[in-house]
Write a protein that holds these residues in place. Structure first.
Motif, PDB file in Angstrom:
ATOM      1  N   LEU A   1       0.817  -1.210   0.000  1.00 21.31           N
ATOM      2  CA  LEU A   1       0.000   0.000   0.000  1.00 21.31           C
ATOM      3  C   LEU A   1       0.852   1.263   0.000  1.00 21.31           C
ATOM      4  CD1 LEU A   1      -2.565  -1.041   2.759  1.00 21.31           C
ATOM      5  CD2 LEU A   1      -2.932  -1.079   0.282  1.00 21.31           C
ATOM      6  N   GLU A   2       0.298   2.316  -0.598  1.00 18.21           N
ATOM      7  CA  GLU A   2       0.881   3.633  -0.448  1.00 18.21           C
ATOM      8  C   GLU A   2       0.693   4.085   1.000  1.00 18.21           C
ATOM      9  OE1 GLU A   2      -0.025   6.465  -3.762  1.00 18.21           O
ATOM     10  OE2 GLU A   2      -1.414   4.855  -4.354  1.00 18.21           O
ATOM     11  N   ASN A   3       1.527   5.013   1.432  1.00 19.97           N
ATOM     12  CA  ASN A   3       1.485   5.433   2.836  1.00 19.97           C
ATOM     13  C   ASN A   3       0.138   6.010   3.250  1.00 19.97           C
ATOM     14  OD1 ASN A   3       3.979   4.578   3.615  1.00 19.97           O
ATOM     15  ND2 ASN A   3       4.990   6.560   3.417  1.00 19.97           N
ATOM     16  N   ASN A   4      -0.572   6.661   2.303  1.00 17.96           N
ATOM     17  CA  ASN A   4      -1.840   7.307   2.662  1.00 17.96           C
ATOM     18  C   ASN A   4      -3.046   6.383   2.515  1.00 17.96           C
ATOM     19  OD1 ASN A   4      -1.785   7.164  -0.115  1.00 17.96           O
ATOM     20  ND2 ASN A   4      -2.598   9.222  -0.461  1.00 17.96           N
ATOM     21  N   LYS A   5      -2.824   5.116   2.195  1.00 17.30           N
ATOM     22  CA  LYS A   5      -3.916   4.169   2.029  1.00 17.30           C
ATOM     23  C   LYS A   5      -4.108   3.339   3.303  1.00 17.30           C
ATOM     24  CE  LYS A   5      -4.817   4.987  -2.387  1.00 17.30           C
ATOM     25  NZ  LYS A   5      -6.124   5.484  -2.866  1.00 17.30           N
ATOM     26  N   SER A   6      -5.357   3.067   3.629  1.00 22.43           N
ATOM     27  CA  SER A   6      -5.667   2.239   4.791  1.00 22.43           C
ATOM     28  C   SER A   6      -5.772   0.776   4.387  1.00 22.43           C
ATOM     29  CB  SER A   6      -6.990   2.685   5.429  1.00 22.43           C
ATOM     30  OG  SER A   6      -6.912   4.013   5.874  1.00 22.43           O
TER      31      SER A   6
END
Length: 299
Positions: free
Chosen positions: A107-112
């Protein structure tokens, strides 16, 4: 009888090498050599960026053939991810794809997390070198553990140095304390380790825990120097975790016990300083183990 590392014995009990409970096995090893083909897209994984990690089981010399996997503890592949300094640990499960591969989403850092931590998603917050252990059982074959090196591009953190025992660990209000037979962790003898669980300082009968992946707990142990991997499923004795394992080499090991309570998976970590066993150490450990086994028969 056989264990999950594929070793075979002629009677019931626990494997003296990996500590696994031996299970009945009617078949024979099929003699095939398996390998886990790994690919990352993009090829260079970077911190904070999306990626897909793909794992495809293959048979050496028959790479075009699909390889079926048996379910072990509710999953077909258990993927253990550790940083090479062993300060980071994650236990996740790749999802099966129609082409016979298994995938993990980075995941990208801003994804939950869409399915919650410990499912089929992960993220790398720090750059550096990681080791992935793919733990699986080909149908009709023997248990496999594939060691995969992955480099993640990005800012690295200062490596953590481990050089002494840390046999007590916590997660939220739970604490696990490991107590070893003979008071030492040594090579040359099967280690019998009791794990006492407390919550807010009060003893907890581990039988009251929820099952996590088909067991009351799972424990992974990895050596710092050569990344030797042990996967132990604790028994339960007198309300405590009951661990058996054998260390082949002296050195620093990291261990992680995972268990579930009130729907949450807890991970408790340890440091194990394993010494070369002397004849006296081995005798004490063996005597203590025999006494413990006698105690099991009484309960």
């Amino acid at each position: 009888m056989n264990c999950e590392k594929g070793k075979t014995y002629d009677k019931e009990g626990t494997c003296p090498v990996c500590g696994m409970k031996l299970e009945h096995f009617d078949g024979v090893d099929n003699g095939l050599t398996y390998k886990m083909e790994f690919a990352a897209a993009p090829a260079q994984v970077e911190t904070g960026k999306a990626a897909v990690l793909t794992f495809t089981p293959k048979v050496a010399g028959k790479e075009s053939e699909a390889v079926a996997l048996d379910v072990q503890h509710e999953k077909k592949i258990h993927l253990i991810v550790v940083s090479n300094d062993l300060s980071y640990f994650e236990h996740i499960h790749p999802d099966y794809q129609a082409d016979g591969s298994y995938k993990i989403i980075v995941l990208e850092n801003n994804k939950s997390y869409s399915n919650g931590p410990g499912k089929n998603e992960t993220r790398f917050a720090n750059g550096g070198d990681y080791t992935l252990f793919a733990d699986y059982l080909p149908s009709g074959g023997s248990h496999q553990v594939e060691k995969i090196a992955v480099n993640v591009k990005g800012t690295t953190r200062t490596p953590v140095t481990y050089n002494a025992n840390k046999l007590t660990g916590t997660s939220d209000n739970f604490t696990v304390n490991l107590q070893t037979t003979g008071g030492k962790l040594i090579t040359g003898a099967q280690m019998h380790i009791a794990g006492e669980l407390t919550q807010n300082g009060k003893a907890v009968d581990v039988n009251t825990l929820e099952n996590y992946l088909g067991a009351k707990a799972h424990m992974v142990v990895v050596s710092l120097n050569d990344k030797e991997y042990l996967h132990v499923h604790p028994d339960v004795s007198v309300g405590k975790f009951d661990l058996h394992t054998t260390f082949k080499k002296p050195g620093i090991y990291r261990g992680w016990i995972q268990f579930q309570s009130a729907g949450k998976v807890h991970t408790v970590d340890f440091v194990m300083d394993v010494k070369e066993g002397t004849a006296d150490d081995i005798k004490k450990a063996t005597e203590g183990h025999d006494e413990k086994e006698a105690g099991h028969e009484e309960h």
